[in-house]
Design a protein around this motif. Structure first.
Motif, short mmCIF file in Angstrom:
data_model
loop_
_atom_site.label_atom_id
_atom_site.label_comp_id
_atom_site.label_asym_id
_atom_site.label_seq_id
_atom_site.Cartn_x
_atom_site.Cartn_y
_atom_site.Cartn_z
N GLU A 175 -0.80 50.25 9.34
CA GLU A 175 -1.21 49.85 7.98
C GLU A 175 -2.41 48.90 8.04
OE1 GLU A 175 -0.31 50.83 4.92
OE2 GLU A 175 0.94 52.34 5.90
N LYS B 21 -3.71 61.74 9.81
CA LYS B 21 -2.28 61.83 10.15
C LYS B 21 -1.50 60.59 9.73
CE LYS B 21 -0.95 63.64 13.85
NZ LYS B 21 -0.64 63.87 15.22
N SER B 22 -2.19 59.56 9.30
CA SER B 22 -1.55 58.30 8.93
C SER B 22 -0.98 58.30 7.51
CB SER B 22 -2.54 57.14 9.09
OG SER B 22 -2.98 57.05 10.42
N PHE B 23 -1.27 59.33 6.76
CA PHE B 23 -0.81 59.40 5.37
C PHE B 23 0.32 60.42 5.26
CE2 PHE B 23 -5.03 57.66 5.36
CZ PHE B 23 -4.91 56.60 4.48
N LYS B 24 1.50 59.93 4.95
CA LYS B 24 2.69 60.79 4.91
C LYS B 24 2.60 61.85 3.81
CE LYS B 24 5.91 57.32 6.79
NZ LYS B 24 5.17 57.18 7.96
N TRP B 25 1.79 61.64 2.81
CA TRP B 25 1.68 62.60 1.73
C TRP B 25 0.78 63.79 2.08
CZ3 TRP B 25 -3.41 62.66 0.17
CH2 TRP B 25 -4.15 61.49 0.30
N PRO C 111 -0.32 58.04 14.50
CA PRO C 111 -1.13 57.60 13.36
C PRO C 111 -1.56 56.15 13.52
CG PRO C 111 1.08 58.30 12.66
CD PRO C 111 1.03 58.36 14.15
N SER D 226 0.21 67.07 4.15
CA SER D 226 1.02 68.08 4.84
C SER D 226 0.30 68.68 6.05
CB SER D 226 1.37 69.23 3.88
OG SER D 226 1.96 68.74 2.72
#
Length: 170
Positions: free
Chosen positions: A145, A113-117, A142, A119
């Protein structure tokens, strides 16, 4: 079928970044499913990330966030070719504690869930109890960094064979 308009949205499921990069060149592909989890740094390489930035119309779904259950299991279910199973399991336990997560399931879900790319994600479960646990962590925040960097550094030397369950019996 595409030319006749019978297909409205086309997607692919791939196993490695090279396959994904090849597929991303086809503008008809609007959805891609990749295996992605906290020990698999292949998808964090700049070439793949840059290709995603170009394809703003693309939906990325991930699978294998628990790596066929290994990342949330005890040593006895790991493939025999893995020589550092205890090291990996210990690192997951340490990260779970150090990053303030309730369980390895929580850690794995929070990582994805930490990666915005990304879906969405697909999970496999064995029973209702596991489903309830997965659902309970879905709303968690999430990772930061710095947490992501710590995970990437921790698992920077995982053999590719371990990341691809199709190769476990080779």
């Amino acid at each position: 079928l595409w030319e006749r308009g019978e297909i409205k949205k086309m997607g692919v499921s791939v196993y490695c970044p090279e396959e994904a990069l090849h597929c991303l060149k086809d503008e008809r592909i609007k959805c891609i499913q990749i295996p992605f989890n906290l020990i698999d740094n292949r998808w964090l390489e700049i070439e793949f990330i840059d290709a995603l930035k170009i394809r703003k119309d693309l939906e990325v779904q991930v699978r294998s966030i628990f790596l066929q259950g290994l990342l949330i299991s005890k040593e006895n279910v790991w493939p025999s070719f893995v020589t550092n199973t205890n090291e990996i399991i210990s690192a997951i336990k340490d990260l779970t504690t150090n990053l303030g997560r309730k369980s390895s399931i929580d850690l794995c879900i929070s990582y994805v869930k930490s990666f915005k790319w990304i879906s969405g994600y697909v999970v496999g479960i064995d029973n209702l109890s596991q489903l309830k646990e997965v659902i309970s962590y879905d709303s968690n925040l999430p990772l930061s960094e710095s947490d992501l960097e710590e995970i990437k550094y921790t698992f920077n030397n995982i053999p590719t064979k371990l990341l691809d369950p199709r190769k476990w019996n080779e």
